[in-house]
Structures are given as structure tokens and as C-alpha cells.
Write a protein that holds these residues in place. Structure first.
Motif, mmCIF file in Angstrom:
data_model
loop_
_atom_site.group_PDB
_atom_site.id
_atom_site.type_symbol
_atom_site.label_atom_id
_atom_site.label_comp_id
_atom_site.label_asym_id
_atom_site.label_seq_id
_atom_site.Cartn_x
_atom_site.Cartn_y
_atom_site.Cartn_z
ATOM 1 N N SER A 141 0.810 -1.223 0.000
ATOM 2 C CA SER A 141 0.000 0.000 0.000
ATOM 3 C C SER A 141 0.839 1.267 0.000
ATOM 4 O O SER A 141 0.478 2.255 -0.643
ATOM 5 N N ASP A 142 1.962 1.277 0.708
ATOM 6 C CA ASP A 142 2.786 2.483 0.747
ATOM 7 C C ASP A 142 3.336 2.821 -0.634
ATOM 8 O O ASP A 142 3.379 3.991 -1.031
ATOM 9 N N ILE A 143 3.724 1.799 -1.389
ATOM 10 C CA ILE A 143 4.232 2.018 -2.745
ATOM 11 C C ILE A 143 3.098 2.477 -3.663
ATOM 12 O O ILE A 143 3.268 3.382 -4.496
ATOM 13 N N LEU A 144 1.920 1.889 -3.499
ATOM 14 C CA LEU A 144 0.777 2.272 -4.331
ATOM 15 C C LEU A 144 0.365 3.719 -4.079
ATOM 16 O O LEU A 144 0.054 4.458 -5.026
ATOM 17 N N LEU A 145 0.343 4.138 -2.825
ATOM 18 C CA LEU A 145 -0.047 5.514 -2.513
ATOM 19 C C LEU A 145 0.958 6.504 -3.089
ATOM 20 O O LEU A 145 0.585 7.586 -3.560
ATOM 21 N N ASP A 146 2.228 6.144 -3.063
ATOM 22 C CA ASP A 146 3.245 7.011 -3.662
ATOM 23 C C ASP A 146 3.031 7.112 -5.174
ATOM 24 O O ASP A 146 3.107 8.198 -5.746
ATOM 25 N N ALA A 147 2.744 5.977 -5.820
ATOM 26 C CA ALA A 147 2.479 5.981 -7.266
ATOM 27 C C ALA A 147 1.226 6.774 -7.590
ATOM 28 O O ALA A 147 1.169 7.490 -8.599
ATOM 29 N N LEU A 148 0.212 6.681 -6.734
ATOM 30 C CA LEU A 148 -1.025 7.424 -6.952
ATOM 31 C C LEU A 148 -0.787 8.924 -6.820
ATOM 32 O O LEU A 148 -1.305 9.719 -7.606
ATOM 33 N N VAL A 206 9.412 -14.844 7.015
ATOM 34 C CA VAL A 206 9.442 -14.086 5.773
ATOM 35 C C VAL A 206 8.337 -13.041 5.878
ATOM 36 O O VAL A 206 7.172 -13.376 6.139
ATOM 37 N N LEU A 207 8.712 -11.779 5.712
ATOM 38 C CA LEU A 207 7.815 -10.656 5.980
ATOM 39 C C LEU A 207 7.867 -9.633 4.866
ATOM 40 O O LEU A 207 8.823 -9.577 4.084
ATOM 41 N N GLN A 208 6.844 -8.794 4.809
ATOM 42 C CA GLN A 208 6.873 -7.659 3.899
ATOM 43 C C GLN A 208 7.859 -6.617 4.434
ATOM 44 O O GLN A 208 8.225 -6.639 5.620
ATOM 45 N N PRO A 209 8.287 -5.674 3.579
ATOM 46 C CA PRO A 209 9.212 -4.625 4.036
ATOM 47 C C PRO A 209 8.624 -3.801 5.180
ATOM 48 O O PRO A 209 7.401 -3.733 5.355
ATOM 49 N N GLY A 210 9.491 -3.163 5.929
ATOM 50 C CA GLY A 210 9.085 -2.447 7.131
ATOM 51 C C GLY A 210 8.089 -1.332 6.928
ATOM 52 O O GLY A 210 7.383 -0.954 7.867
ATOM 53 N N SER A 211 8.009 -0.766 5.730
ATOM 54 C CA SER A 211 7.099 0.350 5.493
ATOM 55 C C SER A 211 5.677 -0.086 5.164
ATOM 56 O O SER A 211 4.777 0.744 5.068
ATOM 57 N N PRO A 213 1.888 -1.796 5.673
ATOM 58 C CA PRO A 213 0.961 -1.890 6.811
ATOM 59 C C PRO A 213 1.003 -3.242 7.509
ATOM 60 O O PRO A 213 0.931 -3.312 8.748
ATOM 61 N N MET A 214 1.130 -4.340 6.745
ATOM 62 C CA MET A 214 1.136 -5.661 7.363
ATOM 63 C C MET A 214 2.372 -5.845 8.245
ATOM 64 O O MET A 214 2.287 -6.389 9.350
ATOM 65 N N ARG A 215 3.517 -5.391 7.767
ATOM 66 C CA ARG A 215 4.748 -5.520 8.561
ATOM 67 C C ARG A 215 4.669 -4.656 9.817
ATOM 68 O O ARG A 215 5.093 -5.075 10.916
ATOM 69 N N GLU A 216 4.123 -3.455 9.688
ATOM 70 C CA GLU A 216 3.991 -2.588 10.849
ATOM 71 C C GLU A 216 3.092 -3.226 11.900
ATOM 72 O O GLU A 216 3.347 -3.129 13.102
ATOM 73 N N LEU A 217 2.036 -3.903 11.455
ATOM 74 C CA LEU A 217 1.129 -4.574 12.386
ATOM 75 C C LEU A 217 1.857 -5.713 13.099
ATOM 76 O O LEU A 217 1.731 -5.876 14.315
ATOM 77 N N ILE A 218 2.612 -6.521 12.345
ATOM 78 C CA ILE A 218 3.360 -7.632 12.943
ATOM 79 C C ILE A 218 4.365 -7.107 13.965
ATOM 80 O O ILE A 218 4.450 -7.607 15.097
ATOM 81 N N ASP A 219 5.126 -6.091 13.584
ATOM 82 C CA ASP A 219 6.132 -5.540 14.499
ATOM 83 C C ASP A 219 5.474 -4.975 15.758
ATOM 84 O O ASP A 219 5.986 -5.150 16.872
ATOM 85 N N VAL A 234 13.457 -12.639 6.339
ATOM 86 C CA VAL A 234 13.667 -12.267 4.935
ATOM 87 C C VAL A 234 12.528 -11.339 4.549
ATOM 88 O O VAL A 234 11.372 -11.586 4.917
ATOM 89 N N GLU A 235 12.819 -10.267 3.824
ATOM 90 C CA GLU A 235 11.791 -9.316 3.427
ATOM 91 C C GLU A 235 11.505 -9.437 1.931
ATOM 92 O O GLU A 235 12.438 -9.482 1.124
ATOM 93 N N THR A 236 10.229 -9.467 1.573
ATOM 94 C CA THR A 236 9.836 -9.496 0.164
ATOM 95 C C THR A 236 8.396 -9.016 0.034
ATOM 96 O O THR A 236 7.593 -9.175 0.962
ATOM 97 N N THR A 237 8.059 -8.432 -1.113
ATOM 98 C CA THR A 237 6.675 -8.059 -1.414
ATOM 99 C C THR A 237 5.992 -9.123 -2.261
ATOM 100 O O THR A 237 4.815 -8.999 -2.574
#
Length: 319
Positions: A141-148, A206-211, A213-219, A234-237
Motif C-alpha cells: 500500500s505504501d508504494i501504491l499511494l506514492d504511485a497514486l 518471511v515478511l513484507q518490508p518495514g514500510s 501496513p502488514m509488517r507494521e502490524l506484525i512488528d 527475509v523481506e519481500t513483497t
């Protein structure tokens, strides 16, 4: 009514100025920009000087090794990039329409939509507009909002990452998602009838990058339970990479239920008996605030609304 400055810019600012500013912001090298624009370096210098004269501001600092944007230059370069991308999209859509098609549509979507909602919505849209070109950006979502915000896509199917996002975007909620923590069926934790989050911390995740929403919730959940930060990860989208790392590398992961339901039912993966105390913000259609969608975007939004209804197209709404 247009301001005097606006009228001046419309009358004098040209695409060659915007192209040079955009390219120079990306490279910081006037010689490389001149080659990219197929002009001599003195000609490129003159275009830049003309742009700065028209705008009445210094756009780049001349440094011993390259050029750097000033604060005003950064503002102008951002505008130039958006306008050039819109022009490319306009040209592609116009060519498509002249050839008898339905133009083009650029959309973004988070990975939770890819197993069900998104494919069905795209298929329905292609039924309605078979000759329309669809460009899809699949990201967090963070990447999508930046693209939007940069006009790279017309709309996003995702979620807000911050309360301030509501100032820049409009959101139409579609659904809430339940998150599952899961492992491969032969993982040491797969047979456990009860489990705490702390017991998973020493194991590889294996987690999404820190930025995201899902990773922020896990952390945040780990921190609330006094576990601390996950270091073995390991981080991946990529959904594909996530599933393979869980299956083949013995890792733990967290993904939306909509992605995992079939695989868990078949026994390929096992959902761990851990419930997250909080869940993600609602999934929805995100557009730039106050902007009227194009006919293609409006049609896609209509399809998404119909697909998200319970029982639509013979399938349940995403959760």
C-alpha cells in the motif's frame, strides 16, 4: 480565472523544458541529459537557463560533480514528472481510442487482492471494454499511494498506511481482511495445538518490508507482547516468494486469509493457532482527493463494488 503567473507559464513553458528538468533531476548530469534529448550540451544548458528565467528561480545548484536540485527545483521536477507521465498515458490512450479501442487504465493493487478480487474484476472489465489496455502495478500500500500521488496510476486497491493519507486521498472501503500466521505442513510448529507469538520469534520469518501496513502490524504486535523486534527474517513483497520460502525453507509468514484458504484446506500449509490482537485497516478503492475518475476508471470502480458484495459472482466477499 487563471493567475498572471499561470498565464505566463502556459504561454512560455514548453515540454522541452519539462523533459530536461525531469531528466536532470533523475541523473544530475547535464551531459547525459543532452545525449538523452539528442541535443548538444550548450543547447541543453540554454534550455535549462530558459526554464529558470521563465520560472524566476534557480532550479539546480551547479556543483563540481554534477547538479543538485534546489528546494524549488524539487517542487518543479515533481510537477514535470507528473505532467510527462500524464502525457504519456494520454498519448497511449488516444492512440488506443483512434485504433477503435477503449483507451488505457493504470491501476495498482495489493497482493491480498490477487487471488480473487482483482482477477475477477479485471476479467469483467475486459468483457465490458475488450480493447482497453490495462496496466497493473502490484505492490504494498505504501508504494501504491506514492504511485497514486505521482499520477502513475489512476486508482489503487489497497489501504491507508497513515491517518494523514485521508488528506490527500479518498477511500471507499470494500472489505476487512483477516490475517493468518502459517507454516508448511512439515514445520516443527505445525502440529502444535497451542502456541504463543514469543515461541515463534527465534525462528526464521518471511515478511513484507518495514514500510508496509502488514509488517507494521506484525512488528507492533510483537512489541506489545514484549517480544521485541524480529531479527531473523527475509523481506519481500512477492506472494510467490513468500509461499515458496515457507514451503521450501521452513519459514513462518503472515498473509491474508483470502490468499491461504485453499492451500490450508488442501493441507499444503498449516495455520498456526495464533490470533493477532489487531487487524489491518480496511481494504478499499483509493483515488486522489476530489478528482473525478475517467470513464475507464469509473467503470472499473463499478466492477470492484459489484465484486465486493457478499455472494457476488458466486463467491464470498474478501475478508
Amino acid at each position: 480565472m487563471a493567475s498572471p503567473l499561470s498565464a505566463q507559464l502556459v504561454g512560455r513553458l514548453r515540454f522541452r523544458h519539462l523533459r530536461l528538468i525531469d531528466a536532470l533531476a533523475r541523473t544530475g548530469n547535464l551531459h547525459r541529459v543532452a545525449a538523452e534529448m539528442h541535443v548538444t550540451q550548450p543547447a541543453a544548458t540554454k534550455i535549462l537557463q530558459d526554464a529558470e528565467t521563465i520560472l524566476g528561480a534557480l532550479l539546480f545548484e551547479r556543483l563540481p560533480r554534477g547538479m543538485a536540485l534546489t528546494e524549488i527545483g524539487g517542487f518543479v521536477a515533481d510537477y514535470a514528472g507528473r505532467l510527462l507521465r500524464e502525457t504519456d498515458s494520454f498519448a497511449e490512450g488516444l492512440g488506443n481510442l483512434k485504433a477503435g479501442g477503449f483507451g488505457a487504465l493504470s491501476i495498482g493493487a495489493i497482493m491480498a487482492t490477487t487471488p480473487g478480487l482483482l482477477p475477477r474484476a479485471v476479467a469483467e472489465l475486459k468483457q465490458r471494454r475488450p480493447l482497453m489496455t490495462i496496466r497493473l502495478l502490484a505492490a504494498t500500500s505504501d508504494i501504491l499511494l506514492d504511485a497514486l500521488s505521482r499520477n502513475e496510476i489512476a486508482l489503487a486497491v489497497g489501504r491507508f498506511t497513515d491517518a494523514k493519507d485521508a488528506l490527500a486521498f479518498d477511500m471507499e472501503p470494500l472489505a476487512h481482511e483477516e490475517l493468518w500466521i502459517f507454516v508448511a505442513r512439515d514445520h516443527p510448529l505445525a502440529a502444535r495445538p497451542a502456541l504463543t507469538l514469543a515461541e515463534t520469534a527465534p525462528m526464521p520469518w518471511v515478511l513484507q518490508p518495514g514500510s508496509s501496513p502488514m509488517r507494521e502490524l506484525i512488528d507492533r504486535t510483537f512489541a506489545e507482547q514484549g517480544v521485541g523486534v524480529l531479527n531473523n527474517c527475509v523481506e519481500t513483497t512477492s506472494i510467490f516468494a513468500t509461499l515458496h520460502l515457507v514451503r521450501d525453507a521452513g519459514m513462518i509468514a503472515c498473509l491474508p486469509k483470502s490468499i491461504l484458504t485453499d492451500s490450508v484446506a488442501r493441507g499444503a500449509f498449516v495455520r498456526l493457532p495464533i490470533d493477532l490482537s489487531t487487524q489491518l485497516r480496511p481494504l478499499g478503492i483509493i483515488t486522489r482527493k476530489g478528482e473525478k475518475p475517467s470513464a475507464n476508471a469509473a467503470d472499473f470502480i463499478d466492477v470492484l463494488r459489484s465484486m465486493s458484495l457478499p455472494g457476488a459472482d458466486g463467491r464470498p466477499a474478501p475478508v
